[in-house]
Design a protein around this motif. Sequence first.
Motif, PDB file in Angstrom:
ATOM      1  N   VAL A  37       0.780  -1.183   0.061  1.00  0.00           N
ATOM      2  CA  VAL A  37       0.021   0.111   0.056  1.00  0.00           C
ATOM      3  C   VAL A  37       0.949   1.336  -0.086  1.00  0.00           C
ATOM      4  O   VAL A  37       1.962   1.291   0.826  1.00  0.00           O
ATOM      5  CB  VAL A  37      -0.847   0.037   1.185  1.00  0.00           C
TER       6      VAL A  37
ATOM      7  N   ARG B 150      -3.320   0.449  -3.743  1.00  0.00           N
ATOM      8  CA  ARG B 150      -3.298  -0.935  -2.981  1.00  0.00           C
ATOM      9  C   ARG B 150      -3.246  -2.009  -3.812  1.00  0.00           C
ATOM     10  O   ARG B 150      -3.908  -2.748  -4.555  1.00  0.00           O
ATOM     11  CB  ARG B 150      -4.749  -0.697  -2.392  1.00  0.00           C
TER      12      ARG B 150
ATOM     13  N   ALA C 245      -5.003  -5.278   5.586  1.00  0.00           N
ATOM     14  CA  ALA C 245      -5.085  -4.700   4.543  1.00  0.00           C
ATOM     15  C   ALA C 245      -5.953  -4.988   3.631  1.00  0.00           C
ATOM     16  O   ALA C 245      -6.907  -4.541   2.905  1.00  0.00           O
ATOM     17  CB  ALA C 245      -3.817  -3.879   3.813  1.00  0.00           C
TER      18      ALA C 245
END
Length: 211
Positions: free
Chosen positions: A108, A175, A207
Amino acid sequence: MYNPPAFREDRPEALRAMIEAARLALLVSNGCEGGAPEASHLPLVLAPEEGPNGTLYGHLARANPHWRGLAAAGRALAVLAGPETYVSPSLYPAKADHGKVVPTWNYVVVHASGPVEVFDAPERLRRVVEMLTRRHEAGRAEPWAVSDAPEEFVRAQLRGIVGVALRIETLEGKRKLSQNRSEPDRAGVLAGLSASADPRDRAVAEAMREA
């Protein structure tokens, strides 16, 4: 930044959260007089109310020549990285099906660029140091504050730093979290990273859940 649509993050609230979750940033600018690019690692704090995309604040040691390069360049790029980890092909069920899989990296990151200002006014420097301190001391049982140090000592320390303010014009979020893989492969990566003893792997798994 190479940013295929599957990985692109454009939502303002998500980008702000990614910036605020990042810890140590990389601040990059063109070198003086056509020299090599210059880069410094430093914590940055976001003032979201300053400008359409907010303004990033930080400081450099006065002895660090990069601040002069920043002043000369007038623009900079801040790279704010989040969780990252290696992804082994062994986590994909597709490995057993056809073997046509390769390693990759999940991560990320946010790139923020725009005009940069260098300053050394003591009251403004103190505000930046206090902003950074409040952010990184938050959550501690007994958070330290700048006012805890002797005032004369604080003034002396401020003379040794130079402030930087990057007004964000361009904001790119990425991402890369296995969105380009099949659902079984994504599930395999999530399960493997979640079960890892490495906290960096588990952070990427979290995430992936959030994404």
